[in-house]
Motif scaffolding. Structure first.
Motif, PDB file in Angstrom:
ATOM      1  N   LYS A   1      -5.264  -3.727   6.415  1.00  0.00           N
ATOM      2  CA  LYS A   1      -5.062  -3.795   4.961  1.00  0.00           C
ATOM      3  C   LYS A   1      -4.906  -2.404   4.353  1.00  0.00           C
ATOM      4  O   LYS A   1      -4.377  -2.254   3.251  1.00  0.00           O
ATOM      5  CB  LYS A   1      -6.245  -4.513   4.297  1.00  0.00           C
ATOM      6  N   VAL A   2      -5.377  -1.388   5.059  1.00  0.00           N
ATOM      7  CA  VAL A   2      -5.298  -0.012   4.568  1.00  0.00           C
ATOM      8  C   VAL A   2      -3.954   0.579   4.957  1.00  0.00           C
ATOM      9  O   VAL A   2      -3.601   0.644   6.139  1.00  0.00           O
ATOM     10  CB  VAL A   2      -6.452   0.844   5.142  1.00  0.00           C
ATOM     11  N   LYS A   3      -3.203   1.028   3.966  1.00  0.00           N
ATOM     12  CA  LYS A   3      -1.855   1.551   4.216  1.00  0.00           C
ATOM     13  C   LYS A   3      -1.818   3.079   4.319  1.00  0.00           C
ATOM     14  O   LYS A   3      -0.888   3.648   4.900  1.00  0.00           O
ATOM     15  CB  LYS A   3      -0.906   1.103   3.099  1.00  0.00           C
ATOM     16  N   ALA A   4      -2.806   3.750   3.748  1.00  0.00           N
ATOM     17  CA  ALA A   4      -2.891   5.212   3.807  1.00  0.00           C
ATOM     18  C   ALA A   4      -4.346   5.607   3.620  1.00  0.00           C
ATOM     19  O   ALA A   4      -5.174   4.815   3.153  1.00  0.00           O
ATOM     20  CB  ALA A   4      -2.012   5.864   2.743  1.00  0.00           C
TER      21      ALA A   4
ATOM     22  N   VAL B   1      -2.337   0.637  -6.904  1.00  0.00           N
ATOM     23  CA  VAL B   1      -2.980   0.699  -5.585  1.00  0.00           C
ATOM     24  C   VAL B   1      -4.468   0.484  -5.777  1.00  0.00           C
ATOM     25  O   VAL B   1      -5.012   0.669  -6.872  1.00  0.00           O
ATOM     26  CB  VAL B   1      -2.732   2.053  -4.882  1.00  0.00           C
ATOM     27  N   ARG B   2      -5.111   0.078  -4.706  1.00  0.00           N
ATOM     28  CA  ARG B   2      -6.570  -0.093  -4.720  1.00  0.00           C
ATOM     29  C   ARG B   2      -7.195   1.004  -3.867  1.00  0.00           C
ATOM     30  O   ARG B   2      -6.916   1.096  -2.669  1.00  0.00           O
ATOM     31  CB  ARG B   2      -6.976  -1.459  -4.161  1.00  0.00           C
ATOM     32  N   LEU B   3      -8.029   1.837  -4.477  1.00  0.00           N
ATOM     33  CA  LEU B   3      -8.791   2.821  -3.714  1.00  0.00           C
ATOM     34  C   LEU B   3     -10.064   2.155  -3.214  1.00  0.00           C
ATOM     35  O   LEU B   3     -10.861   1.646  -4.012  1.00  0.00           O
ATOM     36  CB  LEU B   3      -9.149   4.030  -4.580  1.00  0.00           C
ATOM     37  N   VAL B   4     -10.236   2.156  -1.910  1.00  0.00           N
ATOM     38  CA  VAL B   4     -11.396   1.505  -1.296  1.00  0.00           C
ATOM     39  C   VAL B   4     -12.201   2.563  -0.548  1.00  0.00           C
ATOM     40  O   VAL B   4     -11.667   3.261   0.322  1.00  0.00           O
ATOM     41  CB  VAL B   4     -10.964   0.392  -0.326  1.00  0.00           C
ATOM     42  N   ASN B   5     -13.467   2.691  -0.890  1.00  0.00           N
ATOM     43  CA  ASN B   5     -14.320   3.687  -0.243  1.00  0.00           C
ATOM     44  C   ASN B   5     -14.626   3.303   1.197  1.00  0.00           C
ATOM     45  O   ASN B   5     -14.960   2.156   1.490  1.00  0.00           O
ATOM     46  CB  ASN B   5     -15.639   3.842  -1.010  1.00  0.00           C
TER      47      ASN B   5
ATOM     48  N   GLN C   1      -3.868  -1.149  -0.338  1.00  0.00           N
ATOM     49  CA  GLN C   1      -5.138  -0.419  -0.274  1.00  0.00           C
ATOM     50  C   GLN C   1      -4.944   0.987   0.284  1.00  0.00           C
ATOM     51  O   GLN C   1      -4.223   1.188   1.261  1.00  0.00           O
ATOM     52  CB  GLN C   1      -6.144  -1.168   0.602  1.00  0.00           C
ATOM     53  N   ILE C   2      -5.608   1.928  -0.355  1.00  0.00           N
ATOM     54  CA  ILE C   2      -5.702   3.294   0.146  1.00  0.00           C
ATOM     55  C   ILE C   2      -7.179   3.579   0.380  1.00  0.00           C
ATOM     56  O   ILE C   2      -7.997   3.447  -0.539  1.00  0.00           O
ATOM     57  CB  ILE C   2      -5.112   4.309  -0.846  1.00  0.00           C
ATOM     58  N   ALA C   3      -7.533   3.931   1.600  1.00  0.00           N
ATOM     59  CA  ALA C   3      -8.924   4.246   1.916  1.00  0.00           C
ATOM     60  C   ALA C   3      -9.275   5.612   1.346  1.00  0.00           C
ATOM     61  O   ALA C   3      -8.512   6.569   1.494  1.00  0.00           O
ATOM     62  CB  ALA C   3      -9.141   4.233   3.423  1.00  0.00           C
TER      63      ALA C   3
END
Length: 592
Positions: A339-342, A524-528, A298-300
């Protein structure tokens, strides 16, 4: 008194009527809600994507209460560029039909979309672009630059190509303020910080003129590169054409700026001929179908949009602002989420309150200190406070024409005593505390008050440049050379160390992958962040906040320029890190 009671009844009746309309709209939305989630059809096996820029492209749907409720799906920049990136690799997608020429389109956004179109075409897809005109319903320069990313450009025979080059204008209000009796008691750090010149001068001072000329020359060079590439020439050939513009349709065809003169129905017929078996499918719907693997890192995605202030009004109908409370909490939550890596921090802001910007800066710095990389993606503007909040990031990505820099501050107040005298209004009062009236708009600064302002400006400017130097690993002299309030394009900022790479969201995502050790093509998953619930309850909650915050006053607000001036002349005397308002001069369309 009867008159005022009559006016009150009218206002109450009007507000009640508006309330009934709103309730009706909510009820209709409620009835449609259950069916909406299944509205998007699966992607056909043979697909022609469609994109109409006149429908609008936003940075985020957070300010749209109907999108928050899940009742609409508006296209965001992330949807557009990442959707095209995915579509380029999707064998079901054959090409893209692009409608442009209308709508707001800043130069940096045009560059970002153009790059996405070129990458899409590099995967073997085609792009056909159509416009009734370039310049009548939107900026001709930016819409045309975007169109150069297509295989072919079609133009309506009655249209034209408003390729004229760029002009920036700043309004000046000194004479008006003098006439009405308003005294401007402000100062800045340093000479290129032009935010107060609109209020204290009648024309552009030499430092600001020098800086803005450099800015517009750099932006025009980017435009010339795109035009030159389009006609098979170089930047000099592109600039020569710009200097000959604007072009009537026939002249644009002769100059190879467009490929064909035709009407919309003829354009549609050509699309049918090329893709007879393909089904039209909007890019917005296509982007909504994309689902990365659940186990993808996950990337925030945190957005910082609009003027920077300490807090927003909590309404879905107010102006978009980068409020420190929401943005700093989003950054903090992303930093603390295992869970957020970057973190991908998308900024589009001219700056604002220095205190608010410093609050956000702290959370970006903390993420970096704790080993969670923050990659900044700059939109059209990331200047002054908008640059300050980016400075501690692991990497900063900007488009060549992003407006950035403006490392400087200003502050002070307006004194209205002469205005009140003209109006026959007097003020009187009492105070306890020698400096209790320091922020009063009814008296000049005392010597001690003015010295306090000078000390504050010096201290905050020093804090600004020190933190920029630390974040960008530049020594004090190097920072000072690019500071003093100077505004830069992304291209020039990359040359002087303020920006790391040129590009948009896709480049920033690639930088985030690299920072966490992923392969360039790893999913990757972009998560808002903040993670807003997309349901009707959220819409109702936001609407309730709007009622609490007197949102009917929004109906009386002035335009964007008035809002910029409001921020400058507000009663808040805090020091601000904000750039001066710049107005692009647009050519008006011809009316029969």
């Amino acid at each position: 008194m009867a008159f005022f009671r009559w006016i009150g009844r009218i206002l109450i009746g009007a507000l009640a009527g508006i309330g009934l309309l709103v309730i009706a709209a909510i009820l209709l939305a409620s009835s449609a809600w259950r069916d909406f989630s299944n509205r998007i059809e699966p992607v056909p096996e043979q697909t022609l994507l469609t994109l109409d820029l006149g429908d609008g492209v936003s940075e985020t749907n957070a300010g749209d209460p109907f999108a928050l409720a899940g009742l609409t799906h508006n296209l965001t920049m992330a949807d557009l560029v990442l959707g095209l990136e995915a579509a380029g690799k999707d064998p079901r997608v054959k090409g893209l039909a692009l409608k442009l020429g209308s709508g707001d389109l800043p130069l940096a956004r045009a560059e970002e979309i153009r790059d996405a179109l070129k990458a899409f075409r590099a995967q073997g897809k085609f792009v056909l672009a159509f416009a009734e005109s370039f310049g009548e319903a939107g900026d001709g320069n930016t819409h045309y630059l975007l169109a150069t990313g297509a295989d072919e450009i079609w133009l309506q025979p009655s249209g034209d190509v408003g390729l004229t080059g760029l002009r920036l204008e700043t309004p000046f209000f000194k004479d008006t303020l003098d006439m009405i009796g308003v005294s401007v008691q402000m100062d800045r750090r340093k000479e290129f910080k032009g935010a107060i010149d609109s209020l204290t001068a009648n024309s552009m001072p030499a430092p600001q003129r020098e800086n803005l000329q450099q800015l517009v020359d750099s932006m025009t060079a980017t435009l010339a590169d795109g035009v030159g590439e389009r006609i098979g020439g170089d930047a000099a050939a592109g600039r020569a054409l710009i200097d000959q513009g604007p072009f009537l349709a026939a002249d644009a065809l002769k100059a190879k700026l467009v490929d064909r003169l035709a009407y919309r129905d003829e354009f549609e017929a050509e699309l049918d001929r090329r893709t007879s078996k393909a089904v039209r499918y909007s890019l917005a719907d296509y982007a909504a179908t994309l689902r990365p693997p659940e186990d993808a890192p996950q990337i925030a995605l945190v957005h910082g949009l609009g003027p920077i202030q300490l807090a927003a009004d909590g309404s879905p109908f107010g102006d978009v602002v980068m409020d420190a409370k929401t943005v700093s909490e989003a950054l903090r939550d992303a930093r603390e989420d295992s869970k957020v890596k970057a973190i991908l921090f998308r900024i589009d802001s001219p700056g604002g309150s220095y205190v608010a910007a410093d609050t956000i800066w702290r959370e970006v710095a903390r993420a970096r200190e704790e080993g969670k990389p923050v990659v900044v993606s700059m939109g059209s503007v990331a200047a002054s406070g908008g640059y300050f909040v980016a400075a501690p990031a692991a990497a900063i990505v900007a488009e060549p024409s992003t407006i950035t820099g403006s490392i400087g501050v200003f502050g002070g107040k307006f004194v209205l005593s002469d205005l009140w005298a003209k109006l026959g209004v007097t003020f009187d009062g009492v105070q306890a505390g020698t400096n209790a009236g320091i922020d009063s708009a009814n008296e000049d600064y005392s010597y001690a008050g003015w010295q306090h302002l000078q000390t504050s400006l010096d201290s905050i400017y020093q804090d600004f440049v020190t933190k920029v130097g630390a974040g960008r690993k530049l020594d004090a002299d190097a920072v000072e050379r690019v500071a003093k309030g100077q505004v830069w394009t992304g291209m020039d900022a990359a040359a002087n160390g303020l920006v790391d790479k040129l590009g948009g969201l896709t480049t920033a995502v690639a930088e985030a992958r690299r920072a966490i050790g992923l392969a360039p093509d790893a999913p990757v998953r972009l998560v808002n962040f903040p993670q807003e619930p997309h349901d009707l309850t959220s819409f109702l909650e936001q609407f309730a906040k709007a009622a609490e915050m007197r949102q009917f006053a929004v109906l009386a607000r002035l335009g964007r320029m008035a809002a910029s001036l409001e921020r400058l002349v507000g009663s808040d005397s805090g020091v601000r890190a904000e750039m001066a308002p710049l107005l692009p001069a647009s050519r008006l369309g011809s009316n029969p």
